[in-house]
Design a protein around this motif. Structure first.
Motif, PDB file in Angstrom:
ATOM      1  N   TYR A   1      73.468  94.470 -12.073  1.00 24.55           N
ATOM      2  CA  TYR A   1      73.385  95.891 -13.573  1.00 24.55           C
ATOM      3  C   TYR A   1      71.625  96.522 -13.773  1.00 24.55           C
ATOM      4  CZ  TYR A   1      74.406  96.672 -18.725  1.00 24.55           C
ATOM      5  OH  TYR A   1      74.433  97.490 -19.845  1.00 24.55           O
ATOM      6  N   SER A   2      70.754  95.349 -13.505  1.00 21.44           N
ATOM      7  CA  SER A   2      69.333  95.573 -13.832  1.00 21.44           C
ATOM      8  C   SER A   2      68.443  96.166 -12.156  1.00 21.44           C
ATOM      9  CB  SER A   2      68.149  95.741 -14.978  1.00 21.44           C
ATOM     10  OG  SER A   2      67.338  95.379 -14.513  1.00 21.44           O
ATOM     11  N   TYR A   3      68.012  96.576 -11.941  1.00 20.47           N
ATOM     12  CA  TYR A   3      67.415  96.781 -10.671  1.00 20.47           C
ATOM     13  C   TYR A   3      65.498  96.362 -11.097  1.00 20.47           C
ATOM     14  CZ  TYR A   3      71.483  98.382  -8.243  1.00 20.47           C
ATOM     15  OH  TYR A   3      72.409  98.331  -6.735  1.00 20.47           O
ATOM     16  N   ILE A   4      65.733  96.170 -12.140  1.00 19.96           N
ATOM     17  CA  ILE A   4      63.507  95.566 -12.354  1.00 19.96           C
ATOM     18  C   ILE A   4      63.651  94.776 -11.397  1.00 19.96           C
ATOM     19  CG2 ILE A   4      64.837  93.504 -13.903  1.00 19.96           C
ATOM     20  CD1 ILE A   4      62.201  94.100 -15.924  1.00 19.96           C
ATOM     21  N   SER A   5      62.128  95.097 -10.814  1.00 18.66           N
ATOM     22  CA  SER A   5      61.331  94.001  -9.985  1.00 18.66           C
ATOM     23  C   SER A   5      60.548  93.133 -10.886  1.00 18.66           C
ATOM     24  CB  SER A   5      60.713  95.150  -9.330  1.00 18.66           C
ATOM     25  OG  SER A   5      59.871  93.814  -8.019  1.00 18.66           O
ATOM     26  N   HIS A   6      59.687  93.450 -11.217  1.00 15.56           N
ATOM     27  CA  HIS A   6      58.224  92.508 -11.780  1.00 15.56           C
ATOM     28  C   HIS A   6      57.672  94.033 -13.129  1.00 15.56           C
ATOM     29  CE1 HIS A   6      56.433  95.907  -8.793  1.00 15.56           C
ATOM     30  NE2 HIS A   6      55.504  95.673  -8.680  1.00 15.56           N
ATOM     31  N   LEU A   7      56.511  93.207 -13.421  1.00 16.55           N
ATOM     32  CA  LEU A   7      55.990  93.919 -14.799  1.00 16.55           C
ATOM     33  C   LEU A   7      54.402  94.229 -13.454  1.00 16.55           C
ATOM     34  CD1 LEU A   7      56.665  91.704 -17.666  1.00 16.55           C
ATOM     35  CD2 LEU A   7      57.118  93.982 -17.616  1.00 16.55           C
ATOM     36  N   TYR A   8      54.038  95.494 -14.310  1.00 14.33           N
ATOM     37  CA  TYR A   8      52.234  95.393 -13.660  1.00 14.33           C
ATOM     38  C   TYR A   8      51.335  95.359 -14.469  1.00 14.33           C
ATOM     39  CZ  TYR A   8      53.608 100.223 -13.133  1.00 14.33           C
ATOM     40  OH  TYR A   8      54.069 101.498 -13.517  1.00 14.33           O
ATOM     41  N   CYS A   9      50.017  95.758 -14.412  1.00 14.12           N
ATOM     42  CA  CYS A   9      49.143  96.573 -15.163  1.00 14.12           C
ATOM     43  C   CYS A   9      48.622  97.453 -14.708  1.00 14.12           C
ATOM     44  CB  CYS A   9      48.456  95.024 -15.339  1.00 14.12           C
ATOM     45  SG  CYS A   9      46.646  96.211 -16.459  1.00 14.12           S
ATOM     46  N   PRO A  10      48.708  99.416 -15.562  1.00 14.73           N
ATOM     47  CA  PRO A  10      48.504 100.397 -15.048  1.00 14.73           C
ATOM     48  C   PRO A  10      46.929  99.976 -15.021  1.00 14.73           C
ATOM     49  CG  PRO A  10      49.041 100.688 -17.297  1.00 14.73           C
ATOM     50  CD  PRO A  10      49.480  99.063 -16.714  1.00 14.73           C
ATOM     51  N   LYS A  11      46.736  99.429 -16.070  1.00 16.38           N
ATOM     52  CA  LYS A  11      45.072  99.727 -15.668  1.00 16.38           C
ATOM     53  C   LYS A  11      44.006  97.982 -14.451  1.00 16.38           C
ATOM     54  CE  LYS A  11      42.460 101.547 -19.907  1.00 16.38           C
ATOM     55  NZ  LYS A  11      42.121 101.252 -21.161  1.00 16.38           N
ATOM     56  N   CYS A  12      44.461  97.392 -13.951  1.00 14.94           N
ATOM     57  CA  CYS A  12      44.186  96.441 -13.587  1.00 14.94           C
ATOM     58  C   CYS A  12      44.967  96.221 -12.191  1.00 14.94           C
ATOM     59  CB  CYS A  12      43.472  94.590 -14.148  1.00 14.94           C
ATOM     60  SG  CYS A  12      45.186  93.866 -14.574  1.00 14.94           S
ATOM     61  N   GLY A  13      45.974  96.377 -11.837  1.00 16.41           N
ATOM     62  CA  GLY A  13      47.275  95.732 -11.504  1.00 16.41           C
ATOM     63  C   GLY A  13      47.676  94.717 -11.188  1.00 16.41           C
ATOM     64  N   ASN A  14      47.627  93.626 -11.944  1.00 13.48           N
ATOM     65  CA  ASN A  14      48.160  93.020 -11.870  1.00 13.48           C
ATOM     66  C   ASN A  14      49.762  92.726 -12.075  1.00 13.48           C
ATOM     67  OD1 ASN A  14      47.676  89.470 -11.890  1.00 13.48           O
ATOM     68  ND2 ASN A  14      46.306  89.448 -13.525  1.00 13.48           N
TER      69      ASN A  14
ATOM     70  N   THR B   1      59.380  88.970 -14.682  1.00 15.40           N
ATOM     71  CA  THR B   1      60.425  89.964 -15.807  1.00 15.40           C
ATOM     72  C   THR B   1      61.642  88.696 -16.884  1.00 15.40           C
ATOM     73  OG1 THR B   1      61.983  90.567 -14.703  1.00 15.40           O
ATOM     74  CG2 THR B   1      60.030  92.114 -15.079  1.00 15.40           C
ATOM     75  N   SER B   2      60.963  87.149 -16.124  1.00 11.92           N
ATOM     76  CA  SER B   2      62.235  85.941 -16.815  1.00 11.92           C
ATOM     77  C   SER B   2      61.382  85.572 -17.858  1.00 11.92           C
ATOM     78  CB  SER B   2      62.602  84.973 -15.544  1.00 11.92           C
ATOM     79  OG  SER B   2      61.382  84.975 -15.196  1.00 11.92           O
ATOM     80  N   GLU B   3      60.065  85.508 -18.156  1.00 11.21           N
ATOM     81  CA  GLU B   3      59.559  84.957 -19.310  1.00 11.21           C
ATOM     82  C   GLU B   3      59.156  85.882 -19.953  1.00 11.21           C
ATOM     83  OE1 GLU B   3      56.777  81.024 -17.795  1.00 11.21           O
ATOM     84  OE2 GLU B   3      57.065  83.255 -16.220  1.00 11.21           O
ATOM     85  N   GLN B   4      58.587  85.636 -21.347  1.00  8.46           N
ATOM     86  CA  GLN B   4      57.767  86.517 -22.905  1.00  8.46           C
ATOM     87  C   GLN B   4      56.430  86.893 -22.620  1.00  8.46           C
ATOM     88  OE1 GLN B   4      58.624  84.781 -26.300  1.00  8.46           O
ATOM     89  NE2 GLN B   4      60.500  83.744 -25.627  1.00  8.46           N
ATOM     90  N   HIS B   5      56.149  87.982 -22.215  1.00 12.11           N
ATOM     91  CA  HIS B   5      55.037  88.533 -22.455  1.00 12.11           C
ATOM     92  C   HIS B   5      54.298  89.536 -22.998  1.00 12.11           C
ATOM     93  CE1 HIS B   5      54.773  86.898 -18.207  1.00 12.11           C
ATOM     94  NE2 HIS B   5      55.294  87.373 -17.723  1.00 12.11           N
ATOM     95  N   GLN B   6      53.334  90.446 -23.148  1.00 13.49           N
ATOM     96  CA  GLN B   6      52.640  90.643 -24.126  1.00 13.49           C
ATOM     97  C   GLN B   6      51.745  91.894 -23.429  1.00 13.49           C
ATOM     98  OE1 GLN B   6      53.748  88.826 -27.651  1.00 13.49           O
ATOM     99  NE2 GLN B   6      54.105  91.291 -27.057  1.00 13.49           N
ATOM    100  N   LEU B   7      50.235  91.456 -23.753  1.00 20.85           N
ATOM    101  CA  LEU B   7      49.687  92.599 -22.423  1.00 20.85           C
ATOM    102  C   LEU B   7      48.989  91.748 -22.050  1.00 20.85           C
ATOM    103  CD1 LEU B   7      46.797  94.135 -25.715  1.00 20.85           C
ATOM    104  CD2 LEU B   7      48.558  95.236 -24.459  1.00 20.85           C
ATOM    105  N   CYS B   8      48.076  92.768 -20.407  1.00 18.86           N
ATOM    106  CA  CYS B   8      48.074  91.810 -19.631  1.00 18.86           C
ATOM    107  C   CYS B   8      46.853  90.965 -20.238  1.00 18.86           C
ATOM    108  CB  CYS B   8      47.459  92.991 -18.273  1.00 18.86           C
ATOM    109  SG  CYS B   8      46.408  92.649 -16.985  1.00 18.86           S
ATOM    110  N   SER B   9      46.593  90.532 -19.030  1.00 12.96           N
ATOM    111  CA  SER B   9      45.003  89.216 -19.491  1.00 12.96           C
ATOM    112  C   SER B   9      43.770  90.341 -19.455  1.00 12.96           C
ATOM    113  CB  SER B   9      44.631  88.581 -17.958  1.00 12.96           C
ATOM    114  OG  SER B   9      45.003  88.584 -17.623  1.00 12.96           O
TER     115      SER B   9
END
Lengths: 407, 407
Positions: free
Chosen positions: A3-16, A20-28
């Motif tokens: 249904y979704s081809y989601i892979s991961h979350l990434y930070c456009p500033k630091c690359g961390n 995608t299975s847990e709750q995230h807010q901002l990058c560290s």
């Protein structure tokens, strides 16, 4: 097919990166997180024709959206808004190929429903039961209503000056609603404290990674509705700027898939002269904006003195050779009236600002003869009743009227 | 393939027929005229699949609509509104298969845009340059805006008590707007005089034959969206009743084409207890309604004391073994709130009345276990801001909130 081809979350500033299975807010590091997808698989397994044969809402793009289980989709039928041809207005401005993507035709009457539908659906998927957010009105209305549909409790804080109708929407959804005698930045501080004290999910602009995925569907749909030929210019009324970032992300993703080709459209951020931090930063060729003190405009949705995603908006402008332009309130209202009289569309002042920007950019020659131009109207005019001033004769029951005026 | 398969106009009372190339109003016998099509040709040349592959607006059904030249189509992208599943509300009412056709998601925020789009387009085609109409607000708003897009001058007369937002829509469209210190029936008399004195095209409900064709697309779309399986019951908030007549006409036309089979859904006219002429006539098994004196309801759109098409509404109820039911204002508002809290949809009081009717008809056993039920929500809740009563705490800039309420 997933249904979704989601892979991961990434930070456009630091690359961390993050799952995608847990709750995230901002990058560290403090920057907003973005969603990435499995492009090779997507390219192999998904065709344009698969998508265009589906039902007319934004979920036709579900493979490119973050919700992994269809059962978590919270929808009221949002998306696939019309791309309306504006021939009379175009003639008036000297822009032959002029289009309006009309985001007034969604639940809650503004484009905020896209972000809320996808954001709330994903929040449900990762187990959120209570969320909170500051708002200038429309986003709060959309999130409160979609959260209600999802069975998620919501706490919404908005300025006392936010449009009254949006209070009513939040209230009828059963949300915890608070007004603050200040700006959205003050509301943000109050939400920040509440999030910390009560362990709520922070749904503030770009503090959760999924709202932008909902908004990017505007870009996907524009490409589809133009038969996968990109326009030359897309203009967006820019407050927090998530819509513009989303459209930029969408068009880049479509290029990765090979569904569109060639140069991206020049993206234009349209702001109000009373609150134009992005315009100032763009003129000074800076990568980030500065807080705009004492901001003021009747186009409430773009009264955002400092956007968390300003650096992403500016990147989109620089990369596409776009620009940023500010319109004053009076000019917006004149354009709003011109649009209603020539095209029969009663749009919001933010949307009218985008059209006023086109008029100006054509006059200065930045928009060239024959270019295809798309303006986003971010909401229905009926959400802003006070922008229309009228004087009307009142007749007695047995009254009669004189010869009517022609057009 | 022709753009339209329109054949002629006919009178459902006396059987007289008229051509479709000239301007017509009522039949010479005083009854409304209806549009007929070339059914044999249509059946031979048009397939369901042709229609469903098209763009998501009501013009996908152009062969079944009266506009003969595509260039006369005046559109803002109206139609193909979502058919939204209502599982939580359905559970609350004991109706497992409950759907809302959400007419809030059209230009001007109500279903009136459908009638205006098709009515104004055909008016343009037959050479109308100036039209006039009385309105309870929403129809006038839609016709004024679509007329502006068509370059047709319009004169709109509405009661002073009509929703303020609709005044603004008419005014910004540049129409000639008048308020009357009375009801829509008084506005109608004023328009009647003006039509006679100034030679205007009378666009009053059912006094021109094409508005109903726009509204019938609700019925066409419901059938398509249910995969050409008709639901068991369709409920419609009924003022003038054109929407209900249109849906009945649409489903009969789809039967003629062989696109749907079997019994028609039982059609239900939902009115307000303060204005229920159709309900009274149906209970008394009459063919026409009587003028309802001193009518009153907060659901302004269904405050119509005597509808010109009442006999057609009643015929549709009798022929489909449907019924008519009245809901009081308090019950509507309660249902409106329940719908927002359970489903995240902020709908208009008229739409809420239809859902309240479902709740009652399920309790009485008229709606049976397992039946598929569709309610029309005729407009967005944001057009009726005053239906929500709220008390909200106001915080100082540095304020904070207590532990939020859960759902």
């Amino acid at each position: 097919m997933k249904y979704s081809y989601i892979s991961h979350l990434y930070c456009p500033k630091c690359g961390n990166t993050y799952n995608t299975s847990e709750q995230h807010q901002l990058c560290s590091c403090g920057a907003p997180l973005l969603v990435d997808y499995k492009w090779d698989q997507l390219k192999a397994e998904l065709k344009r024709e698969d998508v265009t044969a589906r039902k007319g809402d934004l979920w036709r793009y579900h493979e490119l959206l973050p919700v992994e289980e269809e059962q978590n989709v919270i929808t009221l039928g949002e998306g696939m808004t019309p791309l309306v041809s504006m021939p009379a207005l175009g003639k008036d401005m000297g822009v032959e190929h002029l289009y309006m993507k009309d985001e007034g035709l969604v639940p809650t009457g503004t484009f905020k429903a896209r972000g809320a539908a996808v954001g709330v659906s994903k929040a449900k998927e990762v187990g959120v039961t209570e969320l909170a957010m500051p708002t200038n009105g429309n986003a709060g209305a959309a999130w409160a209503l979609y959260a209600a549909r999802a069975g998620i409790a919501s706490t919404i804080v908005m300025p006392v000056d936010a449009p009254v109708i949006t209070r009513n929407e939040v209230a009828i959804a059963g949300a915890n609603l608070y007004l603050v005698d200040g700006l959205i930045s003050d509301a943000g501080k109050i939400v920040g404290k509440a999030v910390k004290e009560h362990g709520l999910y922070d749904a503030s602009t770009l503090k959760e990674p999924y709202r932008i995925e909902g908004k990017k569907t505007m870009g996907l749909e524009i490409a589809e509705q133009m038969d996968w030929e990109m326009p030359d210019v897309i203009l967006y009324p820019t407050g927090g700027g998530v819509g513009l970032i989303g459209i930029y992300k969408a068009l880049n993703e479509l290029k990765k898939l090979g569904w569109v080709e060639g140069k991206l459209p020049r993206l234009v951020a349209v702001q109000a002269t009373g609150c134009a931090p992005i315009v100032k930063a763009w003129k000074e060729n800076k990568k980030e904006s500065e807080f705009w003190p004492d901001s003021t405009t009747l186009a409430f949705g773009i009264n955002v003195p400092k956007a968390l995603g300003d650096f992403l908006v500016l990147e989109a402008l620089y990369e596409t050779e776009g620009c940023a332009i500010a319109i004053d309130d009076e000019t917006m209202l004149e354009e709003q009236q011109t649009i209603a009289r020539l095209e029969g569309a009663f749009i919001c002042p933010e949307g009218a600002a985008a059209f006023a920007a086109i008029r100006e950019l054509k006059q200065t020659g930045w928009i060239k003869e024959g270019e295809k131009v798309v303006a986003l109207n971010t909401g229905a005019g009926i959400k802003y009743p006070d922008t229309v001033e009228i004087k009307i004769p009142i007749l007695e029951k047995d009254g009669s009227i004189g010869a009517p005026n022609s057009i």
